[in-house]
Design a protein around this motif. Structure first.
Motif, PDB file in Angstrom:
ATOM      1  N   ASN A   1       7.577  21.950 -22.809  1.00 16.01           N
ATOM      2  CA  ASN A   1       6.386  22.671 -22.288  1.00 16.01           C
ATOM      3  C   ASN A   1       7.019  23.907 -21.958  1.00 16.01           C
ATOM      4  O   ASN A   1       7.898  23.837 -20.817  1.00 16.01           O
ATOM      5  CB  ASN A   1       5.764  21.702 -21.177  1.00 16.01           C
ATOM      6  CG  ASN A   1       4.513  22.530 -20.594  1.00 16.01           C
ATOM      7  OD1 ASN A   1       4.323  23.706 -20.710  1.00 16.01           O
ATOM      8  ND2 ASN A   1       3.849  22.068 -19.842  1.00 16.01           N
TER       9      ASN A   1
ATOM     10  N   ARG B   1      14.603  16.431 -18.969  1.00 17.90           N
ATOM     11  CA  ARG B   1      13.287  16.527 -18.223  1.00 17.90           C
ATOM     12  C   ARG B   1      12.004  16.323 -19.365  1.00 17.90           C
ATOM     13  O   ARG B   1      11.087  15.672 -18.712  1.00 17.90           O
ATOM     14  CB  ARG B   1      12.986  18.046 -17.464  1.00 17.90           C
ATOM     15  CG  ARG B   1      13.596  18.538 -16.392  1.00 17.90           C
ATOM     16  CD  ARG B   1      13.414  19.931 -16.098  1.00 17.90           C
ATOM     17  NE  ARG B   1      14.151  20.866 -16.793  1.00 17.90           N
ATOM     18  CZ  ARG B   1      13.699  22.063 -17.199  1.00 17.90           C
ATOM     19  NH1 ARG B   1      12.542  22.263 -17.073  1.00 17.90           N
ATOM     20  NH2 ARG B   1      14.396  23.092 -18.032  1.00 17.90           N
TER      21      ARG B   1
ATOM     22  N   ARG C   1       9.295  11.293 -12.054  1.00 18.79           N
ATOM     23  CA  ARG C   1       8.598  12.468 -12.307  1.00 18.79           C
ATOM     24  C   ARG C   1       8.368  13.171 -10.962  1.00 18.79           C
ATOM     25  O   ARG C   1       8.385  14.569 -10.924  1.00 18.79           O
ATOM     26  CB  ARG C   1       7.220  12.291 -12.927  1.00 18.79           C
ATOM     27  CG  ARG C   1       7.292  11.701 -14.274  1.00 18.79           C
ATOM     28  CD  ARG C   1       5.934  11.092 -14.992  1.00 18.79           C
ATOM     29  NE  ARG C   1       6.048  10.829 -16.240  1.00 18.79           N
ATOM     30  CZ  ARG C   1       5.057  10.196 -16.879  1.00 18.79           C
ATOM     31  NH1 ARG C   1       3.793   9.972 -16.244  1.00 18.79           N
ATOM     32  NH2 ARG C   1       5.200   9.604 -18.015  1.00 18.79           N
TER      33      ARG C   1
ATOM     34  N   ASP D   1       8.190  24.653 -18.249  1.00 28.74           N
ATOM     35  CA  ASP D   1       9.168  24.000 -17.909  1.00 28.74           C
ATOM     36  C   ASP D   1      10.368  24.771 -17.843  1.00 28.74           C
ATOM     37  O   ASP D   1      11.464  24.456 -17.324  1.00 28.74           O
ATOM     38  CB  ASP D   1       9.394  22.516 -18.465  1.00 28.74           C
ATOM     39  CG  ASP D   1       8.238  21.486 -18.171  1.00 28.74           C
ATOM     40  OD1 ASP D   1       7.685  21.694 -17.047  1.00 28.74           O
ATOM     41  OD2 ASP D   1       8.444  20.537 -18.670  1.00 28.74           O
TER      42      ASP D   1
ATOM     43  N   ALA E   1       9.244  13.372 -18.497  1.00 25.92           N
ATOM     44  CA  ALA E   1       8.002  13.450 -18.687  1.00 25.92           C
ATOM     45  C   ALA E   1       7.235  12.875 -19.759  1.00 25.92           C
ATOM     46  O   ALA E   1       5.907  12.883 -20.137  1.00 25.92           O
ATOM     47  CB  ALA E   1       7.708  15.024 -18.771  1.00 25.92           C
TER      48      ALA E   1
ATOM     49  N   ARG F   1       7.595  13.240 -23.016  1.00 26.52           N
ATOM     50  CA  ARG F   1       7.309  13.980 -24.189  1.00 26.52           C
ATOM     51  C   ARG F   1       8.500  13.856 -25.256  1.00 26.52           C
ATOM     52  O   ARG F   1       8.080  14.220 -26.381  1.00 26.52           O
ATOM     53  CB  ARG F   1       7.383  15.566 -23.804  1.00 26.52           C
ATOM     54  CG  ARG F   1       6.112  15.935 -22.913  1.00 26.52           C
ATOM     55  CD  ARG F   1       5.890  17.431 -22.755  1.00 26.52           C
ATOM     56  NE  ARG F   1       7.036  18.064 -22.298  1.00 26.52           N
ATOM     57  CZ  ARG F   1       7.289  18.330 -21.343  1.00 26.52           C
ATOM     58  NH1 ARG F   1       6.732  17.800 -20.276  1.00 26.52           N
ATOM     59  NH2 ARG F   1       8.679  19.070 -21.101  1.00 26.52           N
TER      60      ARG F   1
ATOM     61  N   THR G   1      11.233  15.306 -10.220  1.00 27.29           N
ATOM     62  CA  THR G   1      11.555  16.556 -11.172  1.00 27.29           C
ATOM     63  C   THR G   1      10.407  17.542 -10.388  1.00 27.29           C
ATOM     64  O   THR G   1      10.682  18.642 -10.244  1.00 27.29           O
ATOM     65  CB  THR G   1      11.227  16.053 -12.407  1.00 27.29           C
ATOM     66  OG1 THR G   1      11.869  15.183 -12.920  1.00 27.29           O
ATOM     67  CG2 THR G   1      11.154  17.430 -13.390  1.00 27.29           C
ATOM     68  N   GLU G   2       9.130  17.186 -10.385  1.00 27.11           N
ATOM     69  CA  GLU G   2       8.196  18.119  -9.768  1.00 27.11           C
ATOM     70  C   GLU G   2       8.595  18.792  -8.244  1.00 27.11           C
ATOM     71  O   GLU G   2       8.693  19.917  -8.129  1.00 27.11           O
ATOM     72  CB  GLU G   2       6.783  17.402  -9.842  1.00 27.11           C
ATOM     73  CG  GLU G   2       6.185  16.966 -11.159  1.00 27.11           C
ATOM     74  CD  GLU G   2       4.983  16.221 -10.771  1.00 27.11           C
ATOM     75  OE1 GLU G   2       4.496  15.884 -11.655  1.00 27.11           O
ATOM     76  OE2 GLU G   2       4.716  16.073  -9.680  1.00 27.11           O
TER      77      GLU G   2
END
Length: 395
Positions: A391, A300, A13, A394, A304, A306, A16-17
């Motif tokens: 999201n 992604r 994560r 994203d 995360a 999801r 990715t951020e």
């Protein structure tokens, strides 16, 4: 070195951020690389090891991609597509380089990551050599009370780049488990012997792939990357296929563009038979590209939390199948369109066709098709295809 699954999830994560924040700075690098690859032109079209293309990538700002140069997912796929469009052998070598750096970044210790970063600054070429014969490669010694040094025994096949790769990452067998070893191939303690005549392929000859025997090569504990089994850890193991699919799609786009130009030179750009033929090819290629973009978004979303890992892996299999089917259809149409005359030198088609056909032969395509069919019939529901999975921030 990360030691737990939860810690690996947190690390993913964070990566990715961090990647998202760099997206605005990449466009000048892409423009420069694109112009450089175009300027190389015929230098990437010959059936020779793409040294000039690799030098261009070394100077591009993307040489550390997958490691210390963190790219957003869409940018990584764009990079792979761009390099594949210039040269499939170059794309194959660079994708392996990025794959090795990604594995070291994910599973290596801070010291190992720092070492890889120094190797990148020195321009060393990394790779991942997994394919091997029945006996495989063994890592021997090193366990108490045995004081013998760690040594390798056995050979790898399809070692892309051969002796040009000075930092190959080798999944090897150690007491029945799969362990990643970073071999310093240019060090005195490494003994690499090529098997003569082991690389006489239909296409992709420029990768310089070869069967290499590592027997007698010594490594240290500091060269062991991660824990046993990390190489096959999901979803990273399978999701890496998104990168080579991007390279393949780039090569297919190059082939389609070359065919289009050839037909126009012959005055056949408005031939209705050709229009019908390539309408379907373009549609299939665009569909594969959209599937690839969806795969990247799902990756992604999975990192995360999801989207389930099973859903992501089903999408990866779907991308592989869509890419292969679209490329095979384009190859058939291209061969029919240019005819025997177009397949003669100095036209580029015989090389492009051979390279793409060879590169499409990735491991276990039928297993990927079976896995996808299993998921579709037993796990998929219509609700799996809704925009609520991601999201919007994203995308």
């Amino acid at each position: 070195m990360t030691s737990t699954d939860d810690a690996r999830t947190v690390d993913a994560r964070a990566v990715t951020e961090a990647a998202v924040s760099t997206a605005a700075d990449l466009e000048p690098l892409f423009q420069t690389l694109s112009a450089g690859l175009a300027a190389l032109g015929a230098g990437l079209s010959e059936d020779q090891f793409p040294a000039r293309g690799l030098d261009l990538l070394r100077a591009s700002g993307f040489w550390g991609a997958g490691g210390e140069t963190v790219l957003p997912g869409p940018a990584m796929l764009r990079l792979m597509r761009l390099v594949g469009r210039a040269s499939l052998p170059l794309g194959r070598l660079f994708e392996g380089h990025v794959n090795a750096l990604a594995l070291i970044s994910a599973y290596g210790s801070a010291e190992q990551r720092a070492g890889a970063a120094q190797d990148i600054r020195e321009g060393r070429l990394f790779g991942v050599w997994n394919t091997e014969g029945q006996d495989g490669v063994q890592l021997l010694g090193g366990s108490a009370p045995d004081t013998t040094p760690l040594t390798l025994q056995g050979a790898k096949t399809f070692a892309s780049g051969g002796f040009q790769v000075t930092r190959p990452l080798l999944p090897v067998d150690r007491r029945g488990e799969r362990q990643l070893v970073l071999l310093r191939a240019d060090a005195p303690e490494s003994e690499l012997r090529a098997v003569p005549g082991s690389w006489q392929p239909l296409g992709m000859g420029a990768t310089g792939s070869v069967t290499l025997d590592f027997t007698g090569s010594r490594v240290g504990e500091s060269d062991l990357i991660g824990q046993p089994g990390d190489y096959y850890r999901q979803p990273m193991f399978s999701a890496g296929a998104l990168r080579f699919c991007a390279v393949q799609q780039g090569g297919a786009e190059r082939l389609l563009d070359e065919v289009r130009g050839y037909l126009h030179r012959l005055g056949r750009g408005h031939d209705e038979v050709q229009m019908l033929r390539f309408a379907g090819c373009w549609t299939a290629l665009r569909g594969a590209a959209l599937m690839l973009a969806e795969g990247e978004r799902l990756e992604r979303a999975c990192l995360a939390g999801r989207v389930s890992e099973a859903r992501l892996l089903a999408q990866v299999d779907a991308v592989r199948l869509a890419t292969e089917d679209a490329c095979l259809a384009l190859l058939e149409a291209s061969e029919r369109a240019v005819g025997a005359r177009g397949l003669l030198e100095p036209e580029p088609f015989s090389r492009l066709v051979r390279d793409l056909r060879m590169y499409l032969r990735q491991p276990a395509p039928d297993a990927a098709r079976l896995r996808l069919g299993q998921w579709v019939l037993n796990d998929w529901t219509p609700d799996d295809w809704t925009p609520d999975d991601w999201n919007p921030e994203d995308d």
